[in-house]
Design an enzyme around this catalytic site. Structure first.
Site, PDB file in Angstrom:
ATOM      1  N   HIS A 155      47.199  49.198  33.892  1.00 40.85           N
ATOM      2  CA  HIS A 155      46.500  48.619  35.048  1.00 40.85           C
ATOM      3  C   HIS A 155      47.520  48.372  36.146  1.00 40.85           C
ATOM      4  O   HIS A 155      48.704  48.155  35.881  1.00 40.85           O
ATOM      5  CB  HIS A 155      45.793  47.314  34.684  1.00 40.85           C
ATOM      6  CG  HIS A 155      44.929  46.797  35.789  1.00 40.85           C
ATOM      7  ND1 HIS A 155      43.746  47.398  36.150  1.00 40.85           N
ATOM      8  CD2 HIS A 155      45.091  45.753  36.651  1.00 40.85           C
ATOM      9  CE1 HIS A 155      43.213  46.744  37.171  1.00 40.85           C
ATOM     10  NE2 HIS A 155      44.012  45.747  37.495  1.00 40.85           N
ATOM     11  N   CYS A 174      41.815  51.496  39.439  1.00 39.92           N
ATOM     12  CA  CYS A 174      42.988  50.701  39.839  1.00 39.92           C
ATOM     13  C   CYS A 174      44.089  51.556  40.465  1.00 39.92           C
ATOM     14  O   CYS A 174      44.597  51.244  41.553  1.00 39.92           O
ATOM     15  CB  CYS A 174      43.515  49.889  38.663  1.00 39.92           C
ATOM     16  SG  CYS A 174      44.188  50.862  37.290  1.00 39.92           S
ATOM     17  N   HIS A 177      43.360  44.388  43.797  1.00 40.23           N
ATOM     18  CA  HIS A 177      43.223  45.447  42.791  1.00 40.23           C
ATOM     19  C   HIS A 177      41.750  45.768  42.593  1.00 40.23           C
ATOM     20  O   HIS A 177      40.858  45.040  43.041  1.00 40.23           O
ATOM     21  CB  HIS A 177      43.880  45.039  41.468  1.00 40.23           C
ATOM     22  CG  HIS A 177      43.170  43.925  40.747  1.00 40.23           C
ATOM     23  ND1 HIS A 177      42.987  43.915  39.378  1.00 40.23           N
ATOM     24  CD2 HIS A 177      42.601  42.768  41.197  1.00 40.23           C
ATOM     25  CE1 HIS A 177      42.368  42.805  39.010  1.00 40.23           C
ATOM     26  NE2 HIS A 177      42.117  42.096  40.087  1.00 40.23           N
TER      27      HIS A 177
END
Length: 337
Positions: free
Chosen positions: A301, A253, A313
């Site tokens: 994240h 990520c 993402h």
């Protein structure tokens, strides 16, 4: 990664923190007691989510350790170069001092008063004697300079040794977190494989759901750089999630964010936690394309807002870079680089 789900081969470099590692190890031990086939599907989904979350936390710790190891390697290399240059300088100073000492010894072999008596030209001798006095003063200064250079060299060597020790610790941390991530992902894969096709489809559907009760802006990117970063992120759609990777063929990520902004000429830090502070904070209601959205209270994240309530993402192993709702999990912050 959020509600994070499937698994791919591990790759890359990373590190972690002691407390997080202890928590991860305890979780892994607890998991090992429950066979995958014995857990009801709802519990299996919750367990996979937890494993993905913990694996992503370990991945970001791994990234942080890898970044630190790289920085230390550069510092050690610079220190070694400086030590080599200083050693060359000291060697040259020693040679000059040795030549000067030899000349002084030869010139001072006779007592000055006797040398004056035997001199064919007393005036010339007096000129040479004055020069010899100046050379002696100069020699003393060079000796002090040599001593100072040797002290600096000793300090540089001690600092380099300390950095080498720190680098070795960071390398061990990287290896530890790599094993932690791989263990979590392997367990998550095992649990996912225990789901029926309909349960797996339901899991993937739930993982992509988000809050739809908030108005999200579309709008233009906040700057040409942000627009270029959005274009780069869109070009990565469909590429695989690879933990510890920052492109161009695979991403985790935070690696996707770093790579996308790198294509726009902007240098972002490697981890999602650091990226959360790599610019100006804005409210989610004022998000613009190119803004970085971090998730969970620990910012483990991250995705890029691209307008109309969507982020791009790298979700989790087994899921490619994709669009998802910005509210897919609790938002920690929105940052405009």
């Amino acid at each position: 990664m959020g509600s994070h789900r499937s698994v791919a081969p591990a790759s890359g470099f990373n590190r972690g923190a002691g407390a997080a590692l202890c928590a991860l190890s305890a979780a892994a031990a607890a998991l090992g007691a429950v066979p995958a086939h014995a857990a009801p599907s709802g519990e299996t989904r919750a367990e996979v989510d937890r494993l993905y979350t913990e694996a992503e936390q370990a991945t970001e710790a791994f990234n942080q350790a890898g970044e630190k190891a790289g920085k230390l390697r550069r510092e050690v290399s610079g220190a070694q170069d400086a030590i080599a240059r200083q050693q060359e300088r000291i060697n040259a100073m020693r040679e000059r001092l040795g030549a000067l000492a030899g000349a002084q010894y030869r010139a001072g072999g006779l007592d000055p008063s006797i040398a004056l008596l035997f001199s064919d030209d007393p005036d010339e001798y007096l000129d040479k004697a004055a020069t010899l006095d100046r050379l002696t003063v100069h020699q003393a200064g060079q000796l002090r300079e040599l001593q100072s250079a040797m002290r600096e060299l000793s300090q540089d060597r001690a600092e380099a040794a300390g950095k080498l020790g720190e680098l070795e610790k960071s390398r061990r941390a990287v290896a530890t977190h790599k094993r932690t991530v791989e263990r979590k992902l392997a367990r998550a894969r095992e649990l996912l494989n225990s789901l029926s096709p309909s349960e797996r489809a339901d899991y993937d559907r739930v993982s992509r759901s988000g809050r739809d009760d908030m108005p999200f802006p579309g709008g233009q990117a906040s700057s040409p750089r942000a627009a270029a970063a959005v274009a780069a992120a869109r070009s990565a759609l469909g590429r695989p999630y690879v933990w510890g990777a920052s492109g161009p063929t695979g991403f985790d990520c935070s690696g996707l964010m770093q790579w996308s902004y790198g294509q726009a000429g902007v240098s972002l830090p490697r981890t999602s936690q650091a990226q959360a502070h790599a610019g100006r904070r804005v409210p989610l209601s004022q998000a613009q394309p190119g803004d970085i959205v971090t998730y969970r209270s620990d910012a483990s994240h991250v995705g890029m807002y691209v307008g109309n309530g969507q982020v791009i993402h790298a979700p989790y192993p087994g899921a490619p870079v994709r669009y998802d709702p910005v509210g897919m999990m609790p938002v920690s912050s929105v940052t405009r680089p």
